[in-house]
Design a protein around this motif. Structure first.
Motif, PDB file in Angstrom:
ATOM      1  N   ARG A 244     -16.377  26.758  54.405  1.00  0.00           N
ATOM      2  CA  ARG A 244     -15.492  25.597  54.444  1.00  0.00           C
ATOM      3  C   ARG A 244     -15.161  25.231  55.885  1.00  0.00           C
ATOM      4  O   ARG A 244     -14.991  26.123  56.723  1.00  0.00           O
ATOM      5  CB  ARG A 244     -14.209  25.899  53.668  1.00  0.00           C
ATOM      6  N   GLU A 245     -15.070  23.939  56.165  1.00  0.00           N
ATOM      7  CA  GLU A 245     -14.726  23.475  57.500  1.00  0.00           C
ATOM      8  C   GLU A 245     -13.371  22.781  57.492  1.00  0.00           C
ATOM      9  O   GLU A 245     -13.070  22.003  56.578  1.00  0.00           O
ATOM     10  CB  GLU A 245     -15.795  22.518  58.042  1.00  0.00           C
ATOM     11  N   LEU A 246     -12.576  23.080  58.501  1.00  0.00           N
ATOM     12  CA  LEU A 246     -11.280  22.433  58.688  1.00  0.00           C
ATOM     13  C   LEU A 246     -11.317  21.669  60.003  1.00  0.00           C
ATOM     14  O   LEU A 246     -11.616  22.244  61.051  1.00  0.00           O
ATOM     15  CB  LEU A 246     -10.147  23.478  58.733  1.00  0.00           C
ATOM     16  N   ARG A 247     -11.013  20.383  59.948  1.00  0.00           N
ATOM     17  CA  ARG A 247     -10.961  19.592  61.174  1.00  0.00           C
ATOM     18  C   ARG A 247      -9.611  19.822  61.860  1.00  0.00           C
ATOM     19  O   ARG A 247      -8.552  19.811  61.215  1.00  0.00           O
ATOM     20  CB  ARG A 247     -11.116  18.088  60.869  1.00  0.00           C
ATOM     21  N   CYS A 248      -9.644  20.055  63.145  1.00  0.00           N
ATOM     22  CA  CYS A 248      -8.410  20.253  63.914  1.00  0.00           C
ATOM     23  C   CYS A 248      -8.704  19.997  65.388  1.00  0.00           C
ATOM     24  O   CYS A 248      -9.865  20.016  65.813  1.00  0.00           O
ATOM     25  CB  CYS A 248      -7.853  21.666  63.726  1.00  0.00           C
ATOM     26  N   ASP A 249      -7.665  19.745  66.144  1.00  0.00           N
ATOM     27  CA  ASP A 249      -7.827  19.549  67.587  1.00  0.00           C
ATOM     28  C   ASP A 249      -7.116  20.633  68.397  1.00  0.00           C
ATOM     29  O   ASP A 249      -7.142  20.623  69.620  1.00  0.00           O
ATOM     30  CB  ASP A 249      -7.330  18.168  68.010  1.00  0.00           C
ATOM     31  N   THR A 250      -6.453  21.567  67.696  1.00  0.00           N
ATOM     32  CA  THR A 250      -5.749  22.655  68.369  1.00  0.00           C
ATOM     33  C   THR A 250      -5.907  23.926  67.542  1.00  0.00           C
ATOM     34  O   THR A 250      -5.701  23.905  66.321  1.00  0.00           O
ATOM     35  CB  THR A 250      -4.243  22.342  68.527  1.00  0.00           C
ATOM     36  N   LEU A 251      -6.277  25.026  68.204  1.00  0.00           N
ATOM     37  CA  LEU A 251      -6.377  26.324  67.544  1.00  0.00           C
ATOM     38  C   LEU A 251      -5.516  27.315  68.322  1.00  0.00           C
ATOM     39  O   LEU A 251      -5.697  27.501  69.527  1.00  0.00           O
ATOM     40  CB  LEU A 251      -7.829  26.814  67.505  1.00  0.00           C
ATOM     41  N   LEU A 252      -4.576  27.933  67.633  1.00  0.00           N
ATOM     42  CA  LEU A 252      -3.691  28.912  68.247  1.00  0.00           C
ATOM     43  C   LEU A 252      -4.042  30.293  67.705  1.00  0.00           C
ATOM     44  O   LEU A 252      -3.974  30.539  66.497  1.00  0.00           O
ATOM     45  CB  LEU A 252      -2.228  28.574  67.930  1.00  0.00           C
ATOM     46  N   LEU A 253      -4.435  31.183  68.600  1.00  0.00           N
ATOM     47  CA  LEU A 253      -4.838  32.531  68.210  1.00  0.00           C
ATOM     48  C   LEU A 253      -3.625  33.455  68.198  1.00  0.00           C
ATOM     49  O   LEU A 253      -2.951  33.625  69.220  1.00  0.00           O
ATOM     50  CB  LEU A 253      -5.883  33.074  69.183  1.00  0.00           C
ATOM     51  N   SER A 254      -3.346  34.016  67.035  1.00  0.00           N
ATOM     52  CA  SER A 254      -2.265  34.991  66.902  1.00  0.00           C
ATOM     53  C   SER A 254      -2.824  36.184  66.139  1.00  0.00           C
ATOM     54  O   SER A 254      -2.420  36.480  65.012  1.00  0.00           O
ATOM     55  CB  SER A 254      -1.074  34.365  66.165  1.00  0.00           C
ATOM     56  N   THR A 255      -3.780  36.847  66.772  1.00  0.00           N
ATOM     57  CA  THR A 255      -4.575  37.877  66.115  1.00  0.00           C
ATOM     58  C   THR A 255      -4.276  39.273  66.635  1.00  0.00           C
ATOM     59  O   THR A 255      -5.136  40.154  66.604  1.00  0.00           O
ATOM     60  CB  THR A 255      -6.072  37.560  66.300  1.00  0.00           C
ATOM     61  N   GLY A 256      -3.074  39.478  67.122  1.00  0.00           N
ATOM     62  CA  GLY A 256      -2.689  40.802  67.581  1.00  0.00           C
ATOM     63  C   GLY A 256      -2.696  40.936  69.089  1.00  0.00           C
ATOM     64  O   GLY A 256      -2.952  39.973  69.826  1.00  0.00           O
ATOM     65  N   ILE A 257      -2.379  42.137  69.562  1.00  0.00           N
ATOM     66  CA  ILE A 257      -2.269  42.405  71.001  1.00  0.00           C
ATOM     67  C   ILE A 257      -3.094  43.634  71.357  1.00  0.00           C
ATOM     68  O   ILE A 257      -3.444  44.443  70.493  1.00  0.00           O
ATOM     69  CB  ILE A 257      -0.800  42.621  71.423  1.00  0.00           C
ATOM     70  N   ARG A 258      -3.384  43.764  72.640  1.00  0.00           N
ATOM     71  CA  ARG A 258      -4.075  44.922  73.175  1.00  0.00           C
ATOM     72  C   ARG A 258      -3.292  45.429  74.384  1.00  0.00           C
ATOM     73  O   ARG A 258      -2.949  44.647  75.285  1.00  0.00           O
ATOM     74  CB  ARG A 258      -5.509  44.568  73.593  1.00  0.00           C
ATOM     75  N   PRO A 259      -2.979  46.743  74.435  1.00  0.00           N
ATOM     76  CA  PRO A 259      -2.228  47.292  75.572  1.00  0.00           C
ATOM     77  C   PRO A 259      -2.965  47.060  76.893  1.00  0.00           C
ATOM     78  O   PRO A 259      -4.204  47.148  76.953  1.00  0.00           O
ATOM     79  CB  PRO A 259      -2.132  48.784  75.247  1.00  0.00           C
ATOM     80  N   ASN A 260      -2.207  46.769  77.936  1.00  0.00           N
ATOM     81  CA  ASN A 260      -2.780  46.619  79.280  1.00  0.00           C
ATOM     82  C   ASN A 260      -2.969  48.010  79.888  1.00  0.00           C
ATOM     83  O   ASN A 260      -2.018  48.621  80.386  1.00  0.00           O
ATOM     84  CB  ASN A 260      -1.855  45.778  80.170  1.00  0.00           C
ATOM     85  N   ILE A 261      -4.187  48.500  79.846  1.00  0.00           N
ATOM     86  CA  ILE A 261      -4.469  49.871  80.297  1.00  0.00           C
ATOM     87  C   ILE A 261      -5.462  49.920  81.449  1.00  0.00           C
ATOM     88  O   ILE A 261      -5.808  51.005  81.922  1.00  0.00           O
ATOM     89  CB  ILE A 261      -5.007  50.721  79.127  1.00  0.00           C
ATOM     90  N   GLU A 262      -5.917  48.753  81.938  1.00  0.00           N
ATOM     91  CA  GLU A 262      -6.959  48.756  82.957  1.00  0.00           C
ATOM     92  C   GLU A 262      -6.493  49.421  84.249  1.00  0.00           C
ATOM     93  O   GLU A 262      -7.245  50.155  84.894  1.00  0.00           O
ATOM     94  CB  GLU A 262      -7.426  47.330  83.225  1.00  0.00           C
ATOM     95  N   LEU A 263      -5.243  49.159  84.638  1.00  0.00           N
ATOM     96  CA  LEU A 263      -4.703  49.767  85.859  1.00  0.00           C
ATOM     97  C   LEU A 263      -4.698  51.292  85.727  1.00  0.00           C
ATOM     98  O   LEU A 263      -5.068  52.009  86.664  1.00  0.00           O
ATOM     99  CB  LEU A 263      -3.293  49.242  86.121  1.00  0.00           C
ATOM    100  N   ALA A 264      -4.287  51.793  84.555  1.00  0.00           N
ATOM    101  CA  ALA A 264      -4.277  53.239  84.327  1.00  0.00           C
ATOM    102  C   ALA A 264      -5.693  53.798  84.277  1.00  0.00           C
ATOM    103  O   ALA A 264      -5.958  54.908  84.766  1.00  0.00           O
ATOM    104  CB  ALA A 264      -3.541  53.548  83.019  1.00  0.00           C
ATOM    105  N   ARG A 265      -6.619  53.039  83.712  1.00  0.00           N
ATOM    106  CA  ARG A 265      -8.004  53.486  83.645  1.00  0.00           C
ATOM    107  C   ARG A 265      -8.583  53.670  85.050  1.00  0.00           C
ATOM    108  O   ARG A 265      -9.233  54.669  85.349  1.00  0.00           O
ATOM    109  CB  ARG A 265      -8.838  52.469  82.861  1.00  0.00           C
ATOM    110  N   GLN A 266      -8.332  52.679  85.920  1.00  0.00           N
ATOM    111  CA  GLN A 266      -8.852  52.760  87.283  1.00  0.00           C
ATOM    112  C   GLN A 266      -8.251  53.929  88.053  1.00  0.00           C
ATOM    113  O   GLN A 266      -8.892  54.496  88.940  1.00  0.00           O
ATOM    114  CB  GLN A 266      -8.566  51.450  88.013  1.00  0.00           C
ATOM    115  N   ALA A 267      -6.994  54.288  87.678  1.00  0.00           N
ATOM    116  CA  ALA A 267      -6.338  55.400  88.378  1.00  0.00           C
ATOM    117  C   ALA A 267      -6.762  56.756  87.835  1.00  0.00           C
ATOM    118  O   ALA A 267      -6.354  57.797  88.374  1.00  0.00           O
ATOM    119  CB  ALA A 267      -4.823  55.247  88.258  1.00  0.00           C
ATOM    120  N   GLY A 268      -7.563  56.763  86.770  1.00  0.00           N
ATOM    121  CA  GLY A 268      -8.042  58.023  86.221  1.00  0.00           C
ATOM    122  C   GLY A 268      -7.065  58.689  85.279  1.00  0.00           C
ATOM    123  O   GLY A 268      -7.177  59.899  85.012  1.00  0.00           O
TER     124      GLY A 268
END
Length: 668
Positions: A244-268
């Motif tokens: 099925r297709e829905l016509r729209c001009d705006t899509l808002l993504l509210s599909t969850g979050i991901r922890p910001n861990i890149e800084l910790a990853r780089q620090a080991g």
């Protein structure tokens, strides 16, 4: 290696301050990061603290961003300014992003290349929206909703959108859908699971909420997912997995979050879903702590601010040398979703196990109420509540304290939907000092009472002193109750405009009754015969039907608070102002129709009743606008209730008399 050595040499060249003079560095100026700083300030007032925030804004309440987008809050009330006491050794770097950590030399480097050494480091980096890997997801017109920048972009987009699709039927998705609907924009919510809020609600509770959402005119597509975003440069629609297709001009993504861990990853540092921490909130590096949405404790990442505040307190305690342990949190969701109060706590929804406890349900479909409690070994372990429920704060305290629930309380709940008799113990002033009033910030009744004793006399002052009512705001009535007679009432929205409109309406109503009749033209030589307004039948009809039309529109605005489908058409404060402006326009139309002539008989009675209705409306408006200046809460409530009541009572004869007047005019 060479670059790291240069950085280390730079730190050593700066003098390598003694450990006691090195600051505690907090990376992240969100609610959890700021709570860490506040806790440190109380425990270690002489220790310098440096705060980094990668957004160029003062700290603000992210939880209520959707309320600001919906127009329910001002930006000023959303922002939480930094109010440190005089002499506090706090250094803030807003708009600076920390890009690397050297855990051996104990310094961080920001995006400008500036090096900052630390004694202890706290990572409160939060999370980012999860963007699913869909074809076309990078097209123009696709948005996420996580920070103030996102909210500003959506606000600008809302006024131009012809159809908005929200992907995700969770708490944030539903709130965003409600906010984007303002201005009568068609909104469709797509949820891939079998029900709304599947993590918080069971099937019956979700069905109750679904009915409320659909009553607001929001289209729901349940059990479906998006397979592709359609369009070339800009989005033109979405294709669902079913084809099925829905016509729209705006899509808002509210599909969850991901922890910001890149800084910790780089620090080991050790990472999993988030930055792994122990019960002291320490990471794998002994001098680095983590708290909030970026932290993973015992294999679990909490996406709510309440657990983050608990973690912040434990981290600060351990940094200050006081042993503290975090044992985990019982997740509680308390939000007003699409105008309906929703509360969930414990292993409910998708996490509910029939073997975990015995469920008891109370529902009243006529009132839109659904309540469910889960009892295990004579103790309350889970709650679901849809619709207003004054006991939720006490119930949350009951679960947190593993308190016993008695059989007669369960029987009362099954019969009336209440655990305690109505009125018993509902006064928050009767609660013990350790009882939690603000669940979001874990602020107790004792802490709020102490702030009041020290001089706080308004909700905003209590919030500044204790952080209570600074997250979701649902505990504001409890804070107001604790303030009692000391409370400084806050003015209603647009109160100055209301005062001006009330004065104009009052003067106009008095003129209609007491002003002398305008004279007829005494000479045919006048360039304009103003009395044509009352002599010519056409002009009389135009002015008369103008009065009737304005009156009818004003009447339609009256049931605004009682018809939920009208919620999409704006806030009540704006409707009230429009209602009053219509009253002023009615007065002007009456002058054009009558020339200040009251008439005789039933005509006189009609105009007198009409004028009295307008007069009482002006007075009730004045009372509402100025009630924050009236001493005594009971006096304020009585004046407001009586003035509005008399305004309504005097209105009822008007339709009958007006109908008779119109009928008489055309009959004769």
């Amino acid at each position: 290696m060479q670059q790291a050595g240069e950085r280390l040499a730079e730190v050593q060249a700066l003098g390598a301050p003694e450990q006691s003079e090195r600051p505690v560095v907090v990376v992240g100026n969100g609610p959890v990061g700021m709570r860490v700083a506040q806790e440190l300030l109380e425990r270690l007032p002489d220790t310098p603290v440096v705060i980094y925030g990668d957004e160029p804004h003062e700290p603000y309440d992210r939880v209520r961003l959707s309320s600001w987008l919906a127009g329910e809050l001002t930006l000023e009330s959303l922002v939480q300014p930094l109010n440190w006491p005089f002499g506090a050794r706090i250094e803030e770097h807003m708009g600076y992003r920390v890009e690397s950590i050297d855990k051996e030399a104990k310094y961080v480097t920001d995006n400008t290349g500036r090096v900052q050494s630390y004694y202890k480091l706290v990572l409160a980096t939060g999370s980012t929206p999860f963007v699913p890997k869909l074809p076309g997801v990078d097209l123009e017109g696709v948005f996420t909703f996580r920070n103030l920048r996102d909210a500003h972009r959506l606000l600008a987009r809302r006024f131009r959108s012809h159809h908005t699709v929200v992907l995700g039927g969770g708490l944030l998705g539903l709130e965003a859908a409600r906010a984007m609907q303002r201005g009568n924009t068609p909104v469709t919510v797509i949820e891939h699971s079998d029900r709304l809020l599947n993590r918080q609600l069971d099937e019956a509770g979700s069905a109750r909420l679904q009915a409320e959402v659909e009553a607001l005119g929001i289209e729901l597509v349940i059990g479906e997912g998006v397979a592709e975003v359609l369009g070339d440069v800009r989005i033109s629609g979405v294709r669902l997995r079913s084809g099925r297709e829905l016509r729209c001009d705006t899509l808002l993504l509210s599909t969850g979050i991901r922890p910001n861990i890149e800084l910790a990853r780089q620090a080991g540092l050790d990472i999993g879903q988030g930055i792994k921490v122990d019960d002291a909130m320490r990471t794998s590096a002994p001098d680095i702590y983590a708290a909030g949405e970026c932290a993973e404790h015992r294999g679990k990442v909490y996406g709510l601010v309440g657990p983050g505040f608990e973690q912040a307190a434990v981290a600060a305690a351990n940094i200050a040398g006081t042993e503290g342990h975090y044992r985990g949190s019982i997740a509680a969701s308390r939000l007003k979703v699409v105008g309906t109060q929703v509360f969930s706590m414990g292993p409910m929804g998708a996490g509910e196990d029939p073997q975990y406890g015995t469920a008891h349900v109370y529902r009243d479909d006529a009132q839109g109420i659904y309540r469910k409690i889960l009892v295990r070994q004579h103790r309350l372990v889970g709650i679901i509540g849809i619709g207003d429920w004054t006991e939720t704060v006490r119930l949350q305290t009951m679960i947190d304290g593993a308190q016993r629930i008695w059989p007669w309380q369960i029987l009362r709940f099954r019969h009336s939907g209440r655990i305690w008799p109505e009125g018993e113990g509902e006064g928050v002033s009767d609660w013990p000092a350790q009882a939690v009033v603000c669940q979001c910030t874990s602020t107790t009744r004792g802490a709020i009472g102490k702030a009041i004793d020290l001089g706080a006399c308004s909700v905003s002052e209590v919030s500044k002193a204790t952080s209570a009512s600074t997250v979701c705001g649902s505990c504001k009535p409890l804070v107001e109750e604790l303030l009692g007679g000391q409370a400084v009432p806050e003015p209603v929205a647009m109160h100055r405009t209301l005062v001006g409109a009330a004065v104009v309406s009052l003067l106009g109503a008095l003129l209609v009754v007491f002003a002398p009749a305008l004279p007829y033209a005494d000479s045919v030589q006048h360039s304009w015969h103003w009395d044509i307004l009352w002599r010519d039948g056409l002009f009389k009809q135009i002015s008369g039907f103008t009065v009737l039309g304005l009156f009818a529109v004003g009447l339609l605005l009256s049931p605004r608070k009682r018809i939920k489908k009208l919620n999409a058409l704006g806030k009540f404060d704006g409707w009230r102002l429009v209602h009053i402006v219509l009253g002023v326009l009615v007065i002007l139309a009456l002058v054009a129709h009558t020339g200040f002539r009251l008439g005789d008989g039933l005509n006189f009675l009609l105009l007198a009743t009409f004028s009295a209705t307008l007069l009482l409306g002006a007075l009730s408006t004045g009372v509402i606008a100025l009630e924050h200046r009236i001493d005594g809460s009971q006096v304020r409530r009585r004046l407001r209730r009586q003035s509005v009541l008399w305004h309504i009572l005097l209105f009822w004869p008007v339709p009958v008399l007006l109908g008779w007047h119109v009928l008489k005019s055309y009959w004769y």
